[in-house]
Design a protein around this motif. Structure first.
Motif, mmCIF file in Angstrom:
data_model
loop_
_atom_site.group_PDB
_atom_site.id
_atom_site.type_symbol
_atom_site.label_atom_id
_atom_site.label_comp_id
_atom_site.label_asym_id
_atom_site.label_seq_id
_atom_site.Cartn_x
_atom_site.Cartn_y
_atom_site.Cartn_z
ATOM 1 N N PRO A 253 7.481 17.486 15.997
ATOM 2 C CA PRO A 253 6.452 16.837 15.246
ATOM 3 C C PRO A 253 5.108 16.933 16.027
ATOM 4 C CG PRO A 253 8.225 15.306 15.364
ATOM 5 C CD PRO A 253 8.704 16.296 16.177
ATOM 6 N N LEU A 254 4.045 17.138 15.461
ATOM 7 C CA LEU A 254 2.670 17.331 16.098
ATOM 8 C C LEU A 254 2.024 16.037 15.684
ATOM 9 C CD1 LEU A 254 1.668 21.053 14.970
ATOM 10 C CD2 LEU A 254 3.027 20.202 17.105
ATOM 11 N N LEU A 255 1.382 15.430 16.833
ATOM 12 C CA LEU A 255 0.676 14.125 16.993
ATOM 13 C C LEU A 255 -0.901 14.666 16.939
ATOM 14 C CD1 LEU A 255 0.272 11.007 16.840
ATOM 15 C CD2 LEU A 255 0.377 11.275 19.236
ATOM 16 N N LEU A 256 -1.810 14.367 16.090
ATOM 17 C CA LEU A 256 -3.203 14.497 15.757
ATOM 18 C C LEU A 256 -3.913 13.249 16.200
ATOM 19 C CD1 LEU A 256 -1.517 16.678 13.833
ATOM 20 C CD2 LEU A 256 -3.779 16.897 12.789
ATOM 21 N N ARG A 257 -4.625 13.399 17.385
ATOM 22 C CA ARG A 257 -5.353 12.275 17.593
ATOM 23 C C ARG A 257 -6.631 12.742 18.470
ATOM 24 N NH1 ARG A 257 -2.030 8.762 22.055
ATOM 25 N NH2 ARG A 257 -1.112 7.764 20.113
ATOM 26 N N GLY A 258 -7.574 12.304 17.838
ATOM 27 C CA GLY A 258 -9.131 12.533 18.352
ATOM 28 C C GLY A 258 -9.500 14.127 18.634
ATOM 29 N N GLY A 259 -9.076 14.725 17.770
ATOM 30 C CA GLY A 259 -9.067 16.287 17.648
ATOM 31 C C GLY A 259 -8.243 17.218 18.768
ATOM 32 N N ALA A 260 -7.363 16.242 19.161
ATOM 33 C CA ALA A 260 -6.166 16.997 20.144
ATOM 34 C C ALA A 260 -5.038 17.016 19.343
ATOM 35 C CB ALA A 260 -5.881 16.030 21.339
ATOM 36 N N VAL A 261 -4.030 18.150 19.493
ATOM 37 C CA VAL A 261 -2.943 18.438 18.683
ATOM 38 C C VAL A 261 -1.680 18.233 20.047
ATOM 39 C CG1 VAL A 261 -1.387 19.904 17.592
ATOM 40 C CG2 VAL A 261 -3.693 19.720 17.067
ATOM 41 N N ILE A 262 -0.756 17.168 19.748
ATOM 42 C CA ILE A 262 0.183 16.945 20.920
ATOM 43 C C ILE A 262 1.557 17.245 20.451
ATOM 44 C CG2 ILE A 262 1.027 15.312 22.545
ATOM 45 C CD1 ILE A 262 -1.762 13.829 22.120
ATOM 46 N N PRO A 263 2.204 18.056 20.705
ATOM 47 C CA PRO A 263 3.635 18.398 20.468
ATOM 48 C C PRO A 263 4.511 17.190 20.845
ATOM 49 C CG PRO A 263 2.754 20.389 21.072
ATOM 50 C CD PRO A 263 1.960 19.200 21.614
ATOM 51 N N LEU A 264 5.419 16.422 20.173
ATOM 52 C CA LEU A 264 6.055 15.389 20.447
ATOM 53 C C LEU A 264 7.558 15.903 20.794
ATOM 54 C CD1 LEU A 264 4.720 12.290 18.352
ATOM 55 C CD2 LEU A 264 3.891 13.178 20.433
ATOM 56 N N GLU A 265 7.416 16.733 22.006
ATOM 57 C CA GLU A 265 8.886 17.038 22.164
ATOM 58 C C GLU A 265 9.787 16.044 22.647
ATOM 59 O OE1 GLU A 265 9.691 20.170 21.897
ATOM 60 O OE2 GLU A 265 7.871 21.241 21.798
ATOM 61 N N PRO A 266 11.250 16.256 22.367
ATOM 62 C CA PRO A 266 12.117 15.195 22.805
ATOM 63 C C PRO A 266 12.445 15.232 24.310
ATOM 64 C CG PRO A 266 13.216 17.056 21.977
ATOM 65 C CD PRO A 266 11.824 17.225 21.737
ATOM 66 N N PRO A 267 12.923 13.919 24.785
ATOM 67 C CA PRO A 267 13.037 13.857 26.125
ATOM 68 C C PRO A 267 14.034 14.636 26.786
ATOM 69 C CG PRO A 267 12.874 11.634 25.274
ATOM 70 C CD PRO A 267 13.030 12.551 24.150
#
Length: 375
Positions: A253-267
């Motif tokens: 999934p992609l986390l969208l926060r404050g203009g940034a896009v962060i892929p939430l890769e699994p551990p």
């Protein structure tokens, strides 16, 4: 009164010609006009009458059998007119007119068979759509404390359907969501997707630990698939501002926060459902205004001229405005423009927004910690 008029207008044989019938009729009339022009230019000898038999067959490719009979009748009358215009009707001209009559009957029969097949395909397409809509219930606009929207983008307008799935429910353990993709297409894929969703809708309320949910879903898949079949899936839980994700071979999934896009890769990577995945949760603390995009691999595989759609680069501009439903609509529009309307695979999308906990809500621990505490 108005309903009676509408009923008469929609009765068979009285409705306007379909686009296919209009196209078939137009092509057949153009052919008849060309052959007639050749006959008139060639003099009184009917040398091209036999070519008119192609007109009803041309119409049969697209038009209804009634239109084919009409075209054949016009062709036979024209052929007979050119044959009778000779000083003495020749045998080839008479055979040509007879061929038009016989050909019209054959072409009408072909058109009738094609029409029945088209109706059967249309019914199958409708049934397939109903089956898939029964599996994928509408999401949102709110589930628990979250704004949620879901969207299914089909790669084709025909009967071919895929096994992409999603769900979002409010449980005693927080809002839980799943997105998944069944290997393969067609009704068998929809059947397996319905099994996964049916199991999920039950165990999501019963299991405190997302890892236990995964184990239950894995057993459900293993009981209903072959050796080479599987389901990729990502499970998400939001509880008191804490986001927990477990991933079974699915795009992150992609986390969208404050203009940034962060892929939430699994551990750590885990195989899909059906292959006994052992998952490790990823935990994030959400901030008000955060959005999370869940998607199936059809989005990652969308490309034009070998260039993939830049999901991560464009996600914030497309998904960070308006409501979550507005964001998904913008993403679909941009995606279809990128691939010029030609997708290789179906796509399921879920977008959620975290607006913050209410003042009376106390912070809680994620499900994997609850499960550990209970064990």
């Amino acid at each position: 009164m108005l309903s009676d008029v509408r009923t008469r207008l929609l009765q068979p044989g009285t409705s306007p010609l379909s686009p296919g019938s209009r196209a078939g009729l137009g092509a057949a009339l153009v052919l008849l006009a060309i052959v007639s022009t050749l006959e008139l230019a060639d003099g009184r000898a009917a040398n091209y009458v036999a070519l008119m038999v192609a007109a009803p067959f041309l119409a049969a490719a697209l038009a209804s059998w009634r239109v084919v009979l009409g075209v054949g009748t016009v062709a036979a009358l024209l052929g007979a007119g050119f044959a009778l215009a000779e000083r003495m009707m020749s045998l080839p001209a008479a055979v040509g007119v007879a061929g038009i009559v016989v050909g019209t009957g054959i072409a009408a029969a072909v058109a009738s068979v094609r029409e029945r097949q088209d109706k059967q395909i249309a019914e199958l397409s409708k049934l397939a759509m109903v089956a898939q809509q029964a599996v994928l219930r509408p999401l949102g606009p709110r589930v628990g404390t979250l704004s949620v929207a879901g969207r299914y983008i089909s790669s084709t307008a025909r009967a071919e359907i895929g096994g992409d799935l999603y769900e979002a429910i409010d449980t005693p353990y927080g809002v839980r969501m799943i997105i998944g993709d069944v290997r393969g297409k067609g009704l068998e894929a929809v059947r397996l997707a319905s099994i996964v969703l049916g199991s999920y809708r039950h165990v999501a309320y019963e299991r405190a630990d997302l890892r236990a949910v995964v184990a239950d879903l894995d057993r459900a898949v293993a009981r209903n698939v072959g050796d080479e079949d599987f389901v990729t899936a990502a499970l998400v839980e939001e509880r008191g501002g804490t986001l927990t994700i477990v991933n079974c071979g699915h795009p992150a999934p992609l986390l969208l926060r404050g203009g940034a896009v962060i892929p939430l890769e699994p551990p750590a990577p885990a195989p899909p459902l059906g292959f006994m995945p052992v998952v490790r949760p990823r935990v994030e603390r959400l901030e008000p205004g955060d959005r999370l995009l869940l998607f199936t691999d059809g989005l990652g595989e969308a490309r034009r001229d070998g260039e993939f759609f830049p999901t991560a680069d464009r996600a914030w501009r497309l998904l960070g405005h308006g409501t979550v439903a507005d964001g998904l609509a913008s993403l679909e529009t941009a995606l279809k423009e990128w691939v010029h309307g030609r997708l290789d695979d179906d796509i399921a999308l879920v977008l959620m927004e975290y607006t913050g906990t209410s003042s009376g809500m106390t912070a809680v621990v994620p499900s994997w910690e609850v499960g550990a505490a209970e064990s």
